[in-house]
Design an enzyme around this catalytic site. Structure first.
Site, PDB file in Angstrom:
ATOM      1  N   TYR A 158      45.370  41.561  49.296  1.00  0.00           N
ATOM      2  CA  TYR A 158      44.285  41.232  47.987  1.00  0.00           C
ATOM      3  C   TYR A 158      43.009  40.725  48.841  1.00  0.00           C
ATOM      4  O   TYR A 158      42.440  40.419  48.142  1.00  0.00           O
ATOM      5  CB  TYR A 158      44.656  39.289  48.230  1.00  0.00           C
ATOM      6  CG  TYR A 158      44.214  38.825  47.525  1.00  0.00           C
ATOM      7  CD1 TYR A 158      44.536  39.123  45.644  1.00  0.00           C
ATOM      8  CD2 TYR A 158      43.104  37.752  47.740  1.00  0.00           C
ATOM      9  CE1 TYR A 158      43.789  37.991  44.833  1.00  0.00           C
ATOM     10  CE2 TYR A 158      43.364  36.607  46.434  1.00  0.00           C
ATOM     11  CZ  TYR A 158      43.275  37.496  45.178  1.00  0.00           C
ATOM     12  OH  TYR A 158      42.970  36.547  44.181  1.00  0.00           O
ATOM     13  N   LYS A 165      38.067  34.224  46.689  1.00  0.00           N
ATOM     14  CA  LYS A 165      38.577  33.208  46.611  1.00  0.00           C
ATOM     15  C   LYS A 165      38.261  31.470  47.478  1.00  0.00           C
ATOM     16  O   LYS A 165      38.263  30.601  47.181  1.00  0.00           O
ATOM     17  CB  LYS A 165      39.845  32.966  46.349  1.00  0.00           C
ATOM     18  CG  LYS A 165      40.296  33.846  45.343  1.00  0.00           C
ATOM     19  CD  LYS A 165      40.034  33.330  43.409  1.00  0.00           C
ATOM     20  CE  LYS A 165      40.840  34.488  42.796  1.00  0.00           C
ATOM     21  NZ  LYS A 165      40.460  33.915  41.538  1.00  0.00           N
TER      22      LYS A 165
HETATM   23  P1  NAD Z   1      42.945  39.049  33.444  1.00  0.00           P
HETATM   24  O1  NAD Z   1      42.687  39.761  33.046  1.00  0.00           O
HETATM   25  O2  NAD Z   1      44.158  37.913  31.590  1.00  0.00           O
HETATM   26  O3  NAD Z   1      41.819  37.486  33.633  1.00  0.00           O
HETATM   27  C1  NAD Z   1      40.979  37.993  34.213  1.00  0.00           C
HETATM   28  C2  NAD Z   1      39.508  37.998  33.366  1.00  0.00           C
HETATM   29  O4  NAD Z   1      38.072  38.751  34.289  1.00  0.00           O
HETATM   30  C3  NAD Z   1      39.489  39.146  32.029  1.00  0.00           C
HETATM   31  O5  NAD Z   1      39.030  38.452  30.664  1.00  0.00           O
HETATM   32  C4  NAD Z   1      38.409  39.980  31.732  1.00  0.00           C
HETATM   33  O6  NAD Z   1      37.682  39.796  30.919  1.00  0.00           O
HETATM   34  C5  NAD Z   1      37.695  38.994  32.685  1.00  0.00           C
HETATM   35  N1  NAD Z   1      36.535  39.584  33.786  1.00  0.00           N
HETATM   36  C6  NAD Z   1      36.145  40.469  34.356  1.00  0.00           C
HETATM   37  N2  NAD Z   1      35.272  40.634  34.682  1.00  0.00           N
HETATM   38  C7  NAD Z   1      33.777  40.326  34.032  1.00  0.00           C
HETATM   39  C8  NAD Z   1      32.835  40.172  33.639  1.00  0.00           C
HETATM   40  N3  NAD Z   1      31.706  40.560  34.626  1.00  0.00           N
HETATM   41  N4  NAD Z   1      31.798  38.628  33.268  1.00  0.00           N
HETATM   42  C9  NAD Z   1      32.740  38.051  31.416  1.00  0.00           C
HETATM   43  N5  NAD Z   1      34.575  38.190  32.207  1.00  0.00           N
HETATM   44  C10 NAD Z   1      35.220  38.960  33.851  1.00  0.00           C
HETATM   45  O7  NAD Z   1      43.861  37.965  34.484  1.00  0.00           O
HETATM   46  P2  NAD Z   1      44.550  37.039  35.034  1.00  0.00           P
HETATM   47  O8  NAD Z   1      45.580  37.200  35.693  1.00  0.00           O
HETATM   48  O9  NAD Z   1      44.313  36.023  33.992  1.00  0.00           O
HETATM   49  O10 NAD Z   1      42.945  36.285  35.443  1.00  0.00           O
HETATM   50  C11 NAD Z   1      42.345  35.073  35.816  1.00  0.00           C
HETATM   51  C12 NAD Z   1      42.161  33.643  36.651  1.00  0.00           C
HETATM   52  O11 NAD Z   1      43.553  33.898  37.183  1.00  0.00           O
HETATM   53  C13 NAD Z   1      41.433  34.811  38.090  1.00  0.00           C
HETATM   54  O12 NAD Z   1      40.265  34.409  38.367  1.00  0.00           O
HETATM   55  C14 NAD Z   1      42.197  35.613  38.852  1.00  0.00           C
HETATM   56  O13 NAD Z   1      42.098  35.755  40.070  1.00  0.00           O
HETATM   57  C15 NAD Z   1      43.401  33.435  38.722  1.00  0.00           C
HETATM   58  N6  NAD Z   1      44.884  34.047  38.951  1.00  0.00           N
HETATM   59  C16 NAD Z   1      45.505  34.768  38.566  1.00  0.00           C
HETATM   60  C17 NAD Z   1      46.480  35.016  38.946  1.00  0.00           C
HETATM   61  C18 NAD Z   1      47.658  36.435  38.785  1.00  0.00           C
HETATM   62  O14 NAD Z   1      49.051  36.486  39.556  1.00  0.00           O
HETATM   63  N7  NAD Z   1      47.586  36.440  37.505  1.00  0.00           N
HETATM   64  C19 NAD Z   1      47.515  34.092  40.496  1.00  0.00           C
HETATM   65  C20 NAD Z   1      46.097  32.852  40.853  1.00  0.00           C
HETATM   66  C21 NAD Z   1      44.830  33.341  40.440  1.00  0.00           C
HETATM   67  O1  0WE Z   2      43.680  37.724  41.727  1.00  0.00           O
HETATM   68  C1  0WE Z   2      44.435  37.921  41.349  1.00  0.00           C
HETATM   69  C2  0WE Z   2      43.881  39.808  40.554  1.00  0.00           C
HETATM   70  C3  0WE Z   2      42.127  39.903  40.640  1.00  0.00           C
HETATM   71  C4  0WE Z   2      42.252  41.060  40.635  1.00  0.00           C
HETATM   72  C5  0WE Z   2      43.168  41.918  40.219  1.00  0.00           C
HETATM   73  C6  0WE Z   2      42.527  43.523  39.949  1.00  0.00           C
HETATM   74  C7  0WE Z   2      43.372  44.863  39.470  1.00  0.00           C
HETATM   75  C8  0WE Z   2      42.275  45.964  38.655  1.00  0.00           C
HETATM   76  C9  0WE Z   2      40.713  41.489  40.861  1.00  0.00           C
HETATM   77  N1  0WE Z   2      40.294  42.859  40.260  1.00  0.00           N
HETATM   78  C10 0WE Z   2      40.838  43.626  40.183  1.00  0.00           C
HETATM   79  N2  0WE Z   2      40.468  44.619  39.435  1.00  0.00           N
HETATM   80  C11 0WE Z   2      41.425  45.798  38.940  1.00  0.00           C
HETATM   81  O2  0WE Z   2      40.675  47.028  39.176  1.00  0.00           O
HETATM   82  N3  0WE Z   2      45.355  37.290  41.396  1.00  0.00           N
HETATM   83  C12 0WE Z   2      45.499  36.099  42.317  1.00  0.00           C
HETATM   84  C13 0WE Z   2      46.546  38.512  41.436  1.00  0.00           C
HETATM   85  C14 0WE Z   2      46.925  39.451  42.297  1.00  0.00           C
HETATM   86  O3  0WE Z   2      45.981  40.578  42.230  1.00  0.00           O
HETATM   87  C15 0WE Z   2      46.878  40.554  43.876  1.00  0.00           C
HETATM   88  C16 0WE Z   2      47.982  39.898  44.457  1.00  0.00           C
HETATM   89  C17 0WE Z   2      47.693  38.578  43.462  1.00  0.00           C
HETATM   90  C18 0WE Z   2      48.884  37.945  43.593  1.00  0.00           C
HETATM   91  C19 0WE Z   2      46.366  41.358  44.748  1.00  0.00           C
HETATM   92  C20 0WE Z   2      46.260  41.939  46.077  1.00  0.00           C
HETATM   93  C21 0WE Z   2      48.103  41.406  46.499  1.00  0.00           C
HETATM   94  C22 0WE Z   2      48.121  40.634  45.560  1.00  0.00           C
END
Ligand code: NAD
Ligand code: 0WE
Length: 258
Positions: A158, A165
């Site tokens: 991560y 975060k």
């Molecule tokens: P996702 O890819 O659906 O959403 C990420 C969003 O970020 C996308 O809509 C993308 O367009 C937007 N984004 C990226 N760069 C941007 C920019 N410069 N300006 C505006 N928007 C931008 O993935 P997700 O998993 O739904 O992620 C949403 C949030 O949830 C993130 O903050 C992520 O860290 C958090 N999160 C995700 C998980 C997981 O496991 N998926 C767990 C905990 C927290």
């Molecule tokens: O916040 C996230 C994902 C954030 C994320 C993911 C990507 C993949 C593609 C941010 N930037 C990028 N850029 C890319 O080009 N999560 C909480 C999901 C997540 O991401 C991980 C995790 C988990 C869970 C990355 C490493 C290890 C665990």
């Protein structure tokens, strides 16, 4: 009763039907909120069309491009909100980004540029969006962001996102302190791993999901809908006494030590 009728909610971070922001938008809509949706614009407009078609059933009254690295675009969003709605009640911050190379390998290899990008998009963006929203939250309001356990404890790979975060979670506290006197609450949801566009691009995410399914008290991962319900709670009067907090929606994983 959870009732958001008459509330204007601006939702960022919808990319597709797996996005956590999409789960949140659906629950806010079900609770009666009037939606505004922003999307990350791209050169070909493919993203815009996709998100537009997806959200159409929720009848958003605003649909606006917003790259959070573009100050002019952020300003335009709030100018449009002011003109169309006059006030805003709810802001959902649900976006993050780090360079893919920085989510694998040695953390000490993170470049200055990669570090800045991750912190800018994933943490600073909450500050700039809160600044735009606060003047329009004239009846008080609720700001909710999405975070992850990797900002509090080390999760392999991560890496720089964990630092982003950690900053985001402190942004929640400083913003909650500043905006509390205006009856604006600021909270975070720390979600467990969910398969989305962002997480699926990460190597080994399925193994992490399986690990959570074995170890978390509820023996499963959480859904976008469960995160959406928690967000609706934090946006509603049911949580009127809660601000500056991080709510874990992770099937209980965070409490486990072994
Ligand atoms: P996702 O890819 O659906 O959403 C990420 C969003 O970020 C996308 O809509 C993308 O367009 C937007 N984004 C990226 N760069 C941007 C920019 N410069 N300006 C505006 N928007 C931008 O993935 P997700 O998993 O739904 O992620 C949403 C949030 O949830 C993130 O903050 C992520 O860290 C958090 N999160 C995700 C998980 C997981 O496991 N998926 C767990 C905990 C927290
Ligand atoms: O916040 C996230 C994902 C954030 C994320 C993911 C990507 C993949 C593609 C941010 N930037 C990028 N850029 C890319 O080009 N999560 C909480 C999901 C997540 O991401 C991980 C995790 C988990 C869970 C990355 C490493 C290890 C665990």
């Amino acid at each position: 009763m959870l009732d958001l009728t008459g509330k204007n909610a601006l939702v960022t971070g919808i990319a597709n039907n797996r996005s956590i922001a999409w789960g949140i938008a659906q629950q806010l809509h079900a609770a009666g909120a009037n939606l505004g949706v922003t999307y990350l614009p791209d050169d070909k407009g493919k993203f815009e069309k996709k998100v537009r078609d997806l959200v159409e059933p929720l009848n958003p009254s605003l649909f606006l491009p917003c790259n959070v690295q573009n100050d002019a675009q952020v300003d335009e969003v709030f100018a449009a909100v002011k003109e169309k709605w006059g006030k805003v009640d709810i802001l959902i911050h649900c976006l993050a980004f780090a360079n893919r190379d920085d989510l694998t390998g040695d953390f000490s290899n993170t470049s200055r540029q990669g570090y800045q990008t991750a912190l800018d998009i994933s943490a600073y963006s909450l500050v700039t969006l809160a600044k735009g929203a606060k003047d329009l939250m004239t009846d008080g309001g609720s700001i909710v962001t999405l975070t992850y356990l990797g900002g509090v404890r080390v999760v392999p790979n991560y890496n720089v996102m964990g630092i982003a975060k950690a900053a985001l979670e402190m942004n929640v506290k400083y913003l909650a302190s500043e905006l509390g006197p205006q009856q604006i609450r600021v909270n975070g949801i720390s979600a467990g791993p969910i398969r989305t566009l962002a997480s699926s691009a990460v190597g080994g995410i399925l193994d992490m999901i399986h690990h959570v399914e074995e170890v978390a008290p509820l023996r499963r991962t959480v859904t976008q809908q469960e995160v959406g319900n928690a967000a609706a709670f934090l946006c509603s009067d049911l949580s009127s006494g809660v601000t500056g907090q991080i709510l874990y929606v992770d099937a209980g994983y965070e409490i486990m030590g072994m």
